[in-house]
Write an enzyme that holds these catalytic residues in place. Structure first.
Site, PDB file in Angstrom:
ATOM      1  N   ASP A  63       0.979  -1.133   0.056  1.00 22.21           N
ATOM      2  CA  ASP A  63       0.113   0.100   0.114  1.00 22.21           C
ATOM      3  C   ASP A  63       0.965   1.118  -0.061  1.00 22.21           C
ATOM      4  O   ASP A  63       1.810   1.033  -0.030  1.00 22.21           O
ATOM      5  CB  ASP A  63      -0.958   0.113   1.069  1.00 22.21           C
ATOM      6  CG  ASP A  63      -2.225   0.551   0.963  1.00 22.21           C
ATOM      7  OD1 ASP A  63      -2.266   1.796   0.779  1.00 22.21           O
ATOM      8  OD2 ASP A  63      -3.224  -0.133   0.708  1.00 22.21           O
ATOM      9  N   HIS A 105      -3.285   3.736  -3.806  1.00 25.19           N
ATOM     10  CA  HIS A 105      -2.606   2.844  -2.708  1.00 25.19           C
ATOM     11  C   HIS A 105      -1.195   2.455  -3.195  1.00 25.19           C
ATOM     12  O   HIS A 105      -0.734   1.539  -2.893  1.00 25.19           O
ATOM     13  CB  HIS A 105      -3.323   1.614  -2.458  1.00 25.19           C
ATOM     14  CG  HIS A 105      -4.707   2.062  -1.799  1.00 25.19           C
ATOM     15  ND1 HIS A 105      -4.812   2.492  -0.395  1.00 25.19           N
ATOM     16  CD2 HIS A 105      -6.033   1.995  -2.310  1.00 25.19           C
ATOM     17  CE1 HIS A 105      -5.962   2.637  -0.078  1.00 25.19           C
ATOM     18  NE2 HIS A 105      -6.948   2.521  -1.330  1.00 25.19           N
ATOM     19  N   GLU A 165     -10.479   3.175  -4.569  1.00 18.54           N
ATOM     20  CA  GLU A 165     -10.108   4.521  -3.851  1.00 18.54           C
ATOM     21  C   GLU A 165      -9.037   5.307  -4.756  1.00 18.54           C
ATOM     22  O   GLU A 165      -8.280   6.024  -4.291  1.00 18.54           O
ATOM     23  CB  GLU A 165      -9.748   4.163  -2.720  1.00 18.54           C
ATOM     24  CG  GLU A 165     -10.652   3.761  -1.692  1.00 18.54           C
ATOM     25  CD  GLU A 165     -10.379   3.440  -0.155  1.00 18.54           C
ATOM     26  OE1 GLU A 165     -11.347   3.570   0.783  1.00 18.54           O
ATOM     27  OE2 GLU A 165      -9.011   3.168  -0.054  1.00 18.54           O
TER      28      GLU A 165
END
Length: 618
Positions: free
Chosen positions: A258, A312, A383
């Protein structure tokens, strides 16, 4: 007072023995199975009473088996034996290394028997007599037949098994027949749960007669552990796999990377861990991953690695400029973080830099060198923060130079193009290693909405992992469009929820805490039925509970995963039509079993409730 005085005299007389690991006080209590529950009674003069453990494994139609089998008949008689008195005959009609795996699984089974001893330590238990002669001579014989399979777990693997336990004089025979190694392994797990420690004889007791016919309700039964936000050691991941094996979960999804860190060492790309690991000790070597993959496989579990992208992505990707490759990622550690990502630190791939694809292809090739068999690979894919890309001059200029508009939809299009390129890079890596392209997994996101999924996500190539709420309309759309899905709806299966906030104050974003009852009750088929009027049994592959580790490390992984992970296991293996209340007694005992196996599972009730069944209620 006289009884108390005699008791004190008894203790004083035994004082030299109190330091011994084997000292035990006699118990004034025994248990009787009445209406499928163990009832605690005074043992004075009643010879028919059972020890608590004996009652647990023989009371009720399935005793203390977890997860509940498809069909089971468990007898109410037991025999005493020692786990050293184990013999086996193994018939293996399978290919690959199934036979070797079975040998290892039998050794694990025997070790799990030893672990029932309260003083088990470092691979051995102090089995000290004296014993009754019948205990000394009693043997457990395993007769195991694997009919086929190749020792590789896929979504098409048959994990069913048949188990028959019978006893004649001084031999208990367990006959196991399974289509594959994985079914046989599950049968050994079930058999181990038909045994328990006998508190007064320092031996084991084993149910003398039982029949089990069993198969899982879902193909994909998973846990996710995030190893990027905080590093999780190999030893803790091993314990996680032990817990999963005990409850027949079959997929450990490792969210390896991440923006926070890149803990995976890649020999061909050493800069990734050099720049991305928290410390030299917070690194997984290729040997670590290969070890974990085998450790998992012999316990009936696949590893699914996730290399999250195109968001990420941050720490670990900063080295591009120093190597003459330009910025591989943008917005890395950028402030104020709220403008560029969902949590600090930020970072996304640089879509304008073709070198990013070159390095990503090398990453995938290295992944294949480490994980020598992959049937599923997780791309991440959620995201994305459009503002990151829209405020990066290099990307804006690239969009303009290539005649792309600067609208949100134009950036979503580039995201979709990235995803297809990433899939092709993975396929190329697989082909170069002589392997088939794995099935891709991807999180629900803006790319799985508004029809974008039909443009960019080939339904024959991807499984969609649903992390929104269980009533999200996107579930209906994906199922009706024919996508295969795995449920991880955060309103029931996010195990990090319910803590205090780690940025700001208050509680974390997905509070409240998800108790084991909520985990158990969350049925993917029921959710689909409520949304669509159809259970979509073929499209719903299963489910996965997620432990994101912003507030978790080695010290707390066990308690956050267990025994809630066991509740997930029964939901996905048995798919029960009954409520959590019907499972409570077995789960409380299974929690004790997890503790025996070295897993620091959270307490869910006082010990008194374990000893006084169905008296802790509202």
């Amino acid at each position: 007072m006289k009884v108390y005085a005699l008791f004190l005299t008894f203790l004083v007389c035994l004082r030299p023995t109190l330091a011994s690991n084997f000292f035990q006080l006699p118990s004034p209590w025994g248990w009787a199975c009445e209406e499928d529950k163990c009832v605690k009674k005074s043992a004075g003069g009643i010879t028919s009473l059972l020890t608590l453990n004996t009652c647990k494994i023989t009371c009720g139609p399935a005793g203390a088996l977890w997860p509940l089998p498809t069909m089971a008949t468990v007898g109410n008689e037991v025999t005493n034996f020692l786990p050293t008195n184990l013999t086996h005959s193994l018939t293996c009609g399978a290919g690959g290394d199934s036979c070797q795996l079975l040998q290892e699984a039998v050794a694990i089974f025997q070790d799990n028997l030893h672990r029932y001893h309260p003083n088990y330590k470092n691979g051995s238990a102090p089995w000290v007599g004296p014993w009754d002669p019948s205990t000394l001579r009693h043997k457990l014989h395993l007769d195991v037949t694997i009919q086929g399979g190749d020792g590789i777990l896929t979504l098409d693997t048959d994990e069913s098994y048949e188990l028959a336990v019978s006893t004649v004089e001084s031999v208990t025979t367990a006959v196991i027949i399974a289509p594959t190694f994985f079914g046989a392994r599950h049968a050994l797990e079930t058999l181990s749960q038909l045994a328990e420690y006998h508190e007064t004889t320092n031996s084991l007791v084993l149910v003398t007669n039982a029949t089990v016919s069993d198969a899982p309700a879902f193909k994909y039964r998973g846990l996710l552990v995030d190893t990027s936000r905080n590093f999780i050691s190999v030893g803790v991941l091993e314990r996680t796999l032990e817990g999963m094996a005990s409850t027949k979960l079959n997929t450990l999804h490792l969210h390896l990377t991440d923006t926070h860190s890149w803990p995976l060492y890649l020999p061909g790309l050493p800069n990734m861990a050099y720049y991305g690991a928290y410390s030299p000790s917070s690194i997984y070597t290729p040997q670590d991953m290969r070890h974990l993959q085998h450790y998992a496989r012999v316990r009936g579990i696949r590893l699914v690695p996730e290399i999250d992208a195109p968001a990420h992505v941050g720490n670990g990707w900063q080295w591009g400029p120093k190597e003459g490759l330009g910025n591989l990622a943008v917005c890395v550690n950028q402030e104020p973080w709220q403008e560029f990502c969902v949590e600090p630190p930020c970072g996304q791939f640089n879509l304008a830099n073709p070198n990013m694809y070159t390095v990503l292809g090398k990453v995938y090739s290295e992944i294949y060198d480490i994980f020598n068999s992959l049937d599923i690979f997780h791309f991440g894919g959620d995201e994305v923060n459009l503002n990151c890309w829209k405020t990066t001059n290099e990307i804006v200029e690239w969009m303009t130079a290539n005649n792309h508009s600067l609208t949100d939809e134009a950036y979503y299009e580039q995201w979709g193009i990235f995803q297809e390129k990433a899939r092709q890079l993975l396929a190329d890596a697989a082909k170069s290693k002589g392997m088939n392209e794995p099935t891709g997994m991807i999180w629900t996101s803006h790319l799985t909405e508004m029809g974008r999924e039909l443009v960019y996500l080939n339904k024959s190539k991807y499984i969609i992992q649903i992390w929104s709420t269980g009533d999200d309309p996107v579930i209906t759309k994906l199922l009706q469009e024919g996508y295969k899905v795995v449920f991880s709806n955060h309103d029931a299966w996010y195990l990090d929820c319910g803590a205090g906030a780690w940025v700001g104050e208050g509680n974390n974003w997905c509070s409240p805490y998800k108790g084991w009852q909520a985990v158990y009750t969350n049925s993917p088929h029921r959710l689909a039925m409520e949304l669509t009027g159809n259970e979509y049994k073929d499209a719903i592959l299963g489910g996965e509970a997620a432990l994101w580790t912003e507030q978790t490390d080695d010290a707390t992984v066990d308690a956050k995963l267990w025994p809630r992970g066991a509740a997930l296991g029964e939901r996905l293996w048995s798919n029960p039509s009954t409520s959590w209340y019907s499972a409570e007694l077995r789960l409380i005992h299974h929690r004790q079993r997890l503790m025996n196996r070295g897993i620091m599972a959270d307490r869910i009730q006082p010990e008194w409730c374990h000893q006084n069944e169905k008296l802790c209620y509202l």
